[in-house]
Scaffold this active site. Structure first.
Site, PDB file in Angstrom:
ATOM      1  CG  ASP A   1      13.602   8.194   4.191  1.00 43.58           C
ATOM      2  OD1 ASP A   1      12.654   7.251   2.845  1.00 43.58           O
ATOM      3  OD2 ASP A   1      13.405   8.935   4.676  1.00 43.58           O
TER       4      ASP A   1
HETATM    5  C1  BGC Z   1       9.393   8.694   3.104  1.00 42.29           C
HETATM    6  C2  BGC Z   1      10.046   7.509   3.915  1.00 42.29           C
HETATM    7  C3  BGC Z   1       8.898   6.064   3.560  1.00 42.29           C
HETATM    8  C4  BGC Z   1       9.718   6.296   2.136  1.00 42.29           C
HETATM    9  C5  BGC Z   1       9.197   4.684   2.029  1.00 42.29           C
HETATM   10  C6  BGC Z   1       9.861   7.885   1.731  1.00 42.29           C
HETATM   11  O1  BGC Z   1       9.672   9.124   0.461  1.00 42.29           O
HETATM   12  O2  BGC Z   1      10.372   9.631   3.489  1.00 42.29           O
HETATM   13  O3  BGC Z   1       9.098   8.324   5.021  1.00 42.29           O
HETATM   14  O4  BGC Z   1       9.363   5.738   4.649  1.00 42.29           O
HETATM   15  O5  BGC Z   1       9.688   6.800   1.739  1.00 42.29           O
HETATM   16  O6  BGC Z   1       7.500   5.008   1.410  1.00 42.29           O
END
Ligand code: BGC
Length: 759
Positions: free
Chosen positions: A232
């Site tokens: 993530d």
């Molecule tokens: C989120 C993810 C997301 C990623 C990219 C993170 O803060 O938890 O679900 O895909 O950011 O935007």
């Protein structure tokens, strides 16, 4: 590209090139190595629309993304219980990605709804892992059929937003397997997502990003996952350790600083180069899979996909209550009340936030219907009653024949990044509903929210429609349901408790500091409410229709089977009402006699069936070992206890229409090691053991003269008590209370029992 060709490319890469391949080139791209023909590929959020940022990237939905189509969020799409529909939505997303040059869409998000408070529940599917895994699998199937990857997220046990980057989810092995891993397991095994996104949090002390157990032993070795794991955004904390654990791609990038750590670790011998090579090969495999299957003819037809979003929304709207008030007549005098009739809340905040190319409100959808009036009723900027708006709304409602109040949760109440503080709707909206109901007996509430709310007015209104966060076409879909152009067919993929305090995680959510103990264990959602016989507002699986369905003729292809077999279950469903409709037929399995603590019943199958009035169709389910098993932490595997099970088929978890008993025989004997501490009761569970403990049974302590004792002067000493005392006494008890037995004698008996067990 063949594995051999990929190996060849990896062998030509320098150490530095390989290390840099393991982190993003920027916020959304993988690294390119031009001299070897490795292109950069783009990944984008997800999950219910394309958040493609052409300019400045961020992971919070702050900067602009391209105009796209916002489909209903996961909370709603799960309620459709329609795999085919999710496959179609996935195909539309896949096509959009092809047209926009996106190789992987970041979703679906399958984390379990442990508490109604989780800020991201709107993106997630269900409190039940089977539903979450099946719906995610269908979406993955659709997207990937267009040669675009998915990234099932957030692996693992990321069930709250509070301290999401440092919290430690403390969960026992059985609960992890039965609830939190199971949602991922179902989708990964069945639909093979191209990538997996690991979560920010720790699981039992170890960050998801550096968790060898889950990233490698479970995901790859057990489930056969072959794609790459990405972090993530910002979840990497210890790059070299993470790589060894199985985390291939760091996103977005640490400006090369973590790449340098990888290079240094290989040079110093701390990190075997083959670990790095394997990660690079996994990334390249997906990069080329996408690149070699680019569809240059794909178009992002926003208007077409808007219609698709409406079609999906029609099946994600749950009719919770209807006291003869719905459907409304298109000719009737109807008041639309509430801000969300004009500006619906149709998506959540954060990384999934879509820049919608258009939005249809309910008011837009009734344009031209002269009998529909409107009053705003409330503002959602702050939770404060606006007396003028309230008075107007009451007046408008009074003049009409029916009032539809469009209410729900404002953005400030639920979003990525923080959790809800309570389960209530804004007070000003509750007040509006109460005041309208006082003047208008035919009041219907339409809810726009991503997670359950308390409904103090539940008994006062005649109809309740849960529209969830229904995407940009929600207004049209809501009107299709309100006016009966579409028969509602969605069911709740989660329980609506009466109040927050009823939720099983309530006492422990959201933990102490970083420590979050999942003490309710496997009793999440209906597994808990069922067991406690607790009254709820609306049960898991509930959802009404404008027609009625009759269930009959529940049958199985066999009455008993071994746990290595499969069983077919069929049931006939008839549309007994006057309108065509769809029913979500649910199959639950209950273990009738179990030595382990189990839920009353668990969902093991669902099918959505479409029926014309008077039509009957047969629905068939296939059950295998897993449908009857629990996860045994003793053997670290799924296990079925031999015995009777009940197959329950119904219209919701609280509306079981038919049951049938079947028997399943285990082919696995759980190992049992006898020691002097083993109780006599456990010994006697194996009838063959009686002979070995014959002499002990003659001793008073094991009931030798129980009959005499119970008939003796002291009436308080009953036969039951003697028997219980004997059953719960360990074998070694005979040393303290028997005549002349030694610990060596007892150990000898235990050895003989073990020999019997192994024979
Ligand atoms: C989120 C993810 C997301 C990623 C990219 C993170 O803060 O938890 O679900 O895909 O950011 O935007």
């Amino acid at each position: 590209m063949t594995a051999e060709k990929i190996r060849e490319i990896v062998s030509q890469m320098t150490l530095e090139e390989k290390a840099s391949m393991c982190s993003g080139a920027d916020f959304w791209h993988t690294e390119a190595v031009e001299r070897l023909g490795i292109p950069a590929t783009m990944v984008s959020d997800g999950p219910h629309g394309l958040r493609k940022q052409d300019q400045e990237g961020d992971h919070l939905g702050v900067n602009d993304s391209i105009k796209a189509v916002c489909f209903p969020a996961g909370c709603g799409t799960a309620a459709s219980f329609n795999r085919e529909l999710l496959r179609q939505m996935g195909e539309a997303l896949g096509e959009e990605c092809q047209a926009e040059g996106v190789s992987v869409i970041l979703g679906p998000a399958v984390n379990i709804k442990r508490s109604p408070l989780c800020g991201r529940n709107f993106e997630y599917y269900s409190e039940d892992p089977f539903v979450a895994g099946e719906m995610a699998g269908a979406l993955i199937h659709g997207v990937q059929s267009k040669n675009v990857g998915t990234s099932i997220k957030h692996f693992l046990a990321n069930n709250q937003e509070t301290r999401r980057m440092s919290s430690d989810s403390r969960i026992d092995e059985r609960t992890l397997r039965e609830i939190y891993l199971a949602a991922f397991e179902g989708a990964v095994k069945k639909e093979k997502p191209w990538t997996v996104m690991c979560s920010y949090n720790r699981i039992n002390g170890t960050y998801a990003a550096e968790n060898h157990k889950y990233l490698t032993e479970v995901l790859r070795d057990e489930w056969g996952f072959e794609g790459y794991v990405m972090s993530d955004w910002g979840a990497v904390n210890s790059r070299v350790k993470d790589l060894q654990a199985g985390l291939d791609l760091e996103m977005p990038s640490s400006n090369g600083s973590n790449d340098k750590l990888i290079v240094g670790a290989v040079q110093s011998g701390e990190l075997p180069e083959k670990v790095l090579d394997a990660a690079v090969a996994r990334i390249l495999n997906i990069v080329f899979r996408y690149e070699e299957n680019r569809d240059k003819s794909a178009v992002f037809d926003r208007d077409r996909d808007h219609e698709m979003a409406r079609k999906v929304a029609q099946e994600t709207i749950v009719l919770l209550k209807n006291e003869g008030v719905l459907p409304l007549s298109e000719q009737g005098e109807i008041a639309f009340i509430g801000k969300y009739a004009k500006t619906p809340r149709y998506q959540g905040g954060g990384s999934s936030h879509i820049n919608s190319h258009k939005v249809t409100s309910a008011l837009d959808a009734v344009e031209g219907m002269v009998n529909v009036t409107y009053a705003q009723g409330f503002d959602d900027k702050e939770d404060k009653t606006d007396e003028k708006l309230l008075a107007e709304a009451v007046e408008t409602a009074k003049k009409a024949k029916a009032a539809v109040i469009f209410a729900g949760l404002p953005d400030a109440f639920e979003s990525e990044g923080f959790d809800r503080k309570h389960m209530r709707m804004p007070d000003c909206q509750n007040e509006l509903i109460a005041k309208v109901v006082a003047v208008q007996p035919n009041t219907i509430v339409v809810l726009h929210n991503g997670s359950p709310v308390e409904m103090p007015w539940v008994n006062d209104v005649k109809g309740i429609v849960e529209a969830y966060l229904g995407g940009q076409a929600v207004g049209g879909a809501v009107c299709d349901i309100l006016f009966g152009r579409v028969n509602p067919s969605a069911k709740l993929p989660e329980t609506f408790p009466l109040k927050l305090e009823d939720n099983p995680s309530y006492l422990f959510y959201i933990g102490e500091g970083d420590v979050v103990e999942y003490r309710e264990g496997i009793f999440v959602g209906y597994r808990y409410y069922d067991k406690k016989k607790q009254e709820v507002l609306f049960p898991f699986g509930h959802g009404l229709s404008y027609t009625t369905f009759a269930y009959s003729n529940l049958r199985t292809d066999k009455d008993s089977m071994k746990d290595t077999d499969i069983m077919e279950v069929s049931v006939d469903i008839k549309n007994t009402g006057g309108m065509a409709g769809k029913e979500v037929v649910q199959l639950y399995v209950a273990d009738k006699e179990s030595t382990v603590i189990r839920p009353v019943k668990e969902l093991k199958g669902f099918e959505k069936v479409e029926l014309a009035p008077g039509e009957t169709k047969t629905v068939t389910f296939t059950l295998d070992k897993r449908a009857f098993a629990y996860y045994s932490a003793n053997i670290h595997d799924w296990h079925v206890e031999t015995g009777a099970f009940e197959i329950m088929v119904g219209a919701s978890s609280a509306d079981i229409r038919l049951t049938k008993e079947v028997n399943v025989e285990s082919t696995v004997r759980l190992p049992f090691v006898y020691t002097p501490d083993t109780t006599m009761g456990d010994v006697l569970d194996d009838p063959r053991a009686r002979e070995i403990v014959k002499e002990l049974l003659e001793q008073d302590i094991f009931g030798g003269s129980a009959e005499e004792k119970s008939s003796a002067a002291n009436e308080a000493i009953t036969a039951e008590m003697n028997e219980a005392m004997a059953r719960f006494t360990p074998l070694r008890g005979v040393v303290s209370f028997g005549s002349g037995f030694t610990m060596a004698d007892v150990q000898d008996i235990a050895n003989r029992l073990n020999a019997l067990e192994e024979s």
